[in-house]
Design a protein around this motif. Structure first.
Motif, short mmCIF file in Angstrom:
data_model
loop_
_atom_site.label_atom_id
_atom_site.label_comp_id
_atom_site.label_asym_id
_atom_site.label_seq_id
_atom_site.Cartn_x
_atom_site.Cartn_y
_atom_site.Cartn_z
N LEU A 151 2.25 10.47 -1.99
CA LEU A 151 2.75 10.90 -0.68
C LEU A 151 3.95 11.83 -0.83
O LEU A 151 4.06 12.84 -0.14
CB LEU A 151 3.15 9.67 0.14
CG LEU A 151 2.08 8.98 0.99
CD1 LEU A 151 2.61 7.68 1.53
CD2 LEU A 151 1.64 9.90 2.12
N GLN A 152 4.84 11.46 -1.75
CA GLN A 152 6.04 12.26 -1.96
C GLN A 152 5.68 13.68 -2.40
O GLN A 152 6.26 14.65 -1.93
CB GLN A 152 6.94 11.59 -3.01
CG GLN A 152 8.36 12.11 -3.04
CD GLN A 152 9.26 11.27 -3.93
OE1 GLN A 152 8.81 10.35 -4.61
NE2 GLN A 152 10.55 11.58 -3.94
N ASN A 153 4.69 13.79 -3.27
CA ASN A 153 4.25 15.11 -3.72
C ASN A 153 3.52 15.87 -2.62
O ASN A 153 3.78 17.07 -2.39
CB ASN A 153 3.33 14.97 -4.94
CG ASN A 153 4.08 14.51 -6.17
OD1 ASN A 153 5.25 14.79 -6.33
ND2 ASN A 153 3.40 13.79 -7.05
N ASP A 154 2.61 15.20 -1.91
CA ASP A 154 1.81 15.87 -0.89
C ASP A 154 2.65 16.33 0.30
O ASP A 154 2.41 17.40 0.87
CB ASP A 154 0.70 14.95 -0.39
CG ASP A 154 -0.42 14.77 -1.41
OD1 ASP A 154 -0.35 15.43 -2.46
OD2 ASP A 154 -1.35 13.97 -1.15
N GLY A 171 -2.17 12.60 6.84
CA GLY A 171 -2.25 13.78 5.98
C GLY A 171 -2.89 14.98 6.66
O GLY A 171 -2.79 16.11 6.16
N LEU A 172 -3.54 14.75 7.80
CA LEU A 172 -4.17 15.84 8.54
C LEU A 172 -3.18 16.59 9.41
O LEU A 172 -3.53 17.62 10.00
CB LEU A 172 -5.31 15.29 9.41
CG LEU A 172 -6.43 14.53 8.67
CD1 LEU A 172 -7.42 13.96 9.68
CD2 LEU A 172 -7.12 15.42 7.67
N MET A 173 -1.95 16.09 9.51
CA MET A 173 -0.95 16.67 10.39
C MET A 173 -0.03 17.61 9.63
O MET A 173 0.06 17.54 8.40
CB MET A 173 -0.10 15.55 11.03
CG MET A 173 -0.89 14.51 11.80
SD MET A 173 0.19 13.19 12.40
CE MET A 173 -1.01 12.12 13.19
N PRO A 174 0.69 18.49 10.34
CA PRO A 174 1.76 19.26 9.70
C PRO A 174 2.78 18.31 9.10
O PRO A 174 2.96 17.18 9.57
CB PRO A 174 2.36 20.07 10.86
CG PRO A 174 1.28 20.12 11.89
CD PRO A 174 0.51 18.83 11.76
N LEU A 219 -9.65 8.83 -5.51
CA LEU A 219 -10.15 9.17 -4.19
C LEU A 219 -9.10 9.81 -3.29
O LEU A 219 -9.43 10.61 -2.42
CB LEU A 219 -10.72 7.91 -3.50
CG LEU A 219 -11.81 7.16 -4.26
CD1 LEU A 219 -12.16 5.86 -3.54
CD2 LEU A 219 -13.06 8.03 -4.40
N GLY A 220 -7.85 9.41 -3.47
CA GLY A 220 -6.78 9.88 -2.59
C GLY A 220 -6.09 8.71 -1.92
O GLY A 220 -6.70 7.66 -1.68
N TRP A 221 -4.82 8.90 -1.59
CA TRP A 221 -4.02 7.79 -1.05
C TRP A 221 -4.54 7.30 0.31
O TRP A 221 -4.32 6.16 0.70
CB TRP A 221 -2.55 8.17 -0.94
CG TRP A 221 -2.27 9.43 -0.15
CD1 TRP A 221 -2.10 10.69 -0.64
CD2 TRP A 221 -2.13 9.53 1.27
NE1 TRP A 221 -1.87 11.58 0.38
CE2 TRP A 221 -1.86 10.89 1.57
CE3 TRP A 221 -2.18 8.62 2.31
CZ2 TRP A 221 -1.67 11.36 2.86
CZ3 TRP A 221 -1.99 9.07 3.62
CH2 TRP A 221 -1.73 10.43 3.88
N ALA A 267 0.82 -1.21 0.00
CA ALA A 267 0.00 0.00 0.00
C ALA A 267 0.85 1.26 0.00
O ALA A 267 0.57 2.23 -0.71
CB ALA A 267 -0.93 -0.01 1.22
N ILE A 268 1.93 1.24 0.78
CA ILE A 268 2.78 2.43 0.87
C ILE A 268 3.49 2.71 -0.45
O ILE A 268 3.75 3.87 -0.79
CB ILE A 268 3.80 2.26 2.03
CG1 ILE A 268 4.53 3.57 2.32
CG2 ILE A 268 4.80 1.14 1.73
CD1 ILE A 268 3.66 4.61 2.97
N SER A 269 3.79 1.66 -1.23
CA SER A 269 4.47 1.88 -2.50
C SER A 269 3.52 2.45 -3.55
O SER A 269 3.90 3.32 -4.34
CB SER A 269 5.10 0.58 -3.02
OG SER A 269 4.11 -0.36 -3.38
N ILE A 270 2.28 1.96 -3.57
CA ILE A 270 1.29 2.49 -4.52
C ILE A 270 0.99 3.96 -4.18
O ILE A 270 0.84 4.80 -5.07
CB ILE A 270 0.00 1.67 -4.48
CG1 ILE A 270 0.27 0.21 -4.91
CG2 ILE A 270 -1.06 2.29 -5.38
CD1 ILE A 270 0.73 0.05 -6.33
#
Length: 447
Positions: free
Chosen positions: A38-41, A98-101, A169-171, A30-33
């Motif tokens: 994630l890297q961009n966000d 994703g809700l965190m700083p 939908l989002g990661w 899941a983390i690789s997909i």
């Protein structure tokens, strides 16, 4: 239990092992997909992403020997079920980072992946224990290959689905879906898994068949004080055959963790695919890996039934598969997308073909400490889950491409071949030597 009708309950047990292994590897994949998004966000570089990829591996490796001891002490059913549920909870929690700083998000994601690895540690040693109990020697290669093929089945089934989730939908939804699925599966596990002598649906004929053909049906959780000792670990670590198997599996797992971590990122960043297309493409090599995994196990057991030695039956598919895996380096010399996919598909097929490490563990583990032996094997094997993503992250950061990363992975396949051919020697079950626990030295037989 009926005396004449032979049941096939062991195949139901194997189905559960396949399902749980599939969800376990879907959790790891899941983390690789989600990696590119994630890297961009989060605005992180390749090195940071590599460390996040490795977080699962740090705790997974550290917990292998303790989890093996727990399996030997308390049995596979309850320890494994607890692991499934707990790692699923931590996977679900990853959807909220994703809700965190940004700084907190990176740290939290690393810690949650770390805790997932800790909870997931009993999985493969537990699989090996259950296969050793439920399957005769001549069926273990196929059984081990089938549950090991869960790693390919996970990618084939979930990579397109998770790619669509990230794209549409989002990661975050990737972690929600896998977490909830794992929690449900832990309940099914408790209703399905028993030892052979305790299963309510097994017939006397099937139990006899398993026991008379090498199944360890009399293996029971150890009593307090009778469990594995430190000198048992020393005996395993001083056995040349096992050390060769450990090295071979570490190198083989380097291939596994390239596909589980950096492969989708490779397709997006090096080959210019969208994450949706990368998810679909990643499923094609995985399907061939699944076919290769089953074929390797079936071939190995077929050779055994034809009268060939256990050593030849296990080593031949392993060496041939590793040779095919090393061909991924050829991707550095082609530009056509279909050729890249074709080469990676061949390499993944080879990776499946050589997935007999856990069959070798079932064949070689001392009867009294099958869980500990599997845990030690998995400790060495999953050092690759730490080193592979980090090393490849540094390679990409230093060179700006994946070319030397593919060289690194292919070289590991060749080292694994040398280990099986030059170090392992004959494959046979290890017998523990009696030992005085007060001093940790072998007790010589009296004359």
């Amino acid at each position: 239990m009926p005396e004449t009708n032979k049941t096939h309950v062991r195949y139901l047990i194997l189905l559960m092992l396949l399902l749980v292994t599939t969800i376990s590897f879907a959790d790891r994949a899941a983390i690789s997909i989600a990696g590119a998004s994630l890297q961009n966000d989060l605005g992180i570089d390749a090195v940071t992403l590599g460390y996040i990829f490795s977080a699962f591996g740090w705790s997974y490796v550290l917990a292998q020997i303790p989890s093996g001891w727990l399996l030997d002490r308390f049995g596979s059913k309850h320890i494994y079920a607890a692991g499934i549920f707990i790692w699923s909870v931590f996977t679900l929690l990853q959807s909220f980072v994703g809700l965190m700083p940004v700084a907190w998000a990176v740290t939290s994601l690393f810690l949650l992946r770390f805790m997932s690895g800790l909870a997931g540690a009993p999985a493969f040693p537990g699989n090996a224990c259950i296969v050793a109990e439920w399957f005769p020697t001549s069926e273990r290669g196929t059984a081990s290959a089938i549950f090991s093929s869960g790693q390919y089945f996970a990618t084939a089934l979930f990579a397109p689905l998770m790619g669509w989730m990230v794209y549409s939908l989002g990661w975050e939804y990737v972690f929600v879906s896998i977490g909830l699925l794992g929690m449900v599966l832990s309940g099914i596990w408790m209703k399905t898994i028993y030892s052979p002598k305790e299963h309510p649906r097994i017939s006397a004929a099937e139990l006899r068949y398993i026991e008379q053909n090498g199944g360890l049906v009399n293996r029971k959780p150890s009593r307090k004080g009778d469990g594995p000792k430190w000198h048992h670990i020393k005996q395993l670590l001083t056995n040349r055959m096992l050390l060769g198997v450990y090295l071979g599996q570490y190198c083989t797992n380097t291939i596994t963790y390239f596909f589980l971590t950096w492969f989708p990122v490779y397709l997006v960043q090096e080959r210019g695919m969208t994450i949706l297309k990368a998810g679909l493409i990643a499923s094609l090599p995985a399907i061939c890996g699944l076919v290769g995994g089953v074929l390797g196990g079936v071939t190995s057991d077929h050779l055994l039934r034809k009268g060939y030695s256990l050593t030849l039956a296990r080593k031949l598919p392993i060496v041939c598969g590793l040779l095919l895996s090393s061909t991924m380096v050829l991707c550095n010399y082609v530009s056509a997308e279909w050729l890249v996919v074709g080469i990676m598909t061949l390499a993944f097929f080879g990776k499946g073909l050589c997935s007999l490490g856990w069959a070798v563990v079932s064949d070689t583990s001392p009867r009294q400490i099958a869980g500990l032996s599997g845990g030690l094997f998995n400790t060495f094997a999953n050092l690759a889950s730490i080193t592979t993503p980090i090393v490849i992250g540094y390679i990409i950061h230093a060179t700006g491409s994946f070319q030397w990363a593919l060289v690194y992975v292919s070289a590991n396949a060749l080292i694994a071949i040398l280990s099986y051919l030059l170090i392992v020697g004959p494959i046979k079950r290890v017998e523990l030597r009696a030992c005085d626990d007060r001093v940790g030295t072998p007790v010589l037989p009296q004359t």
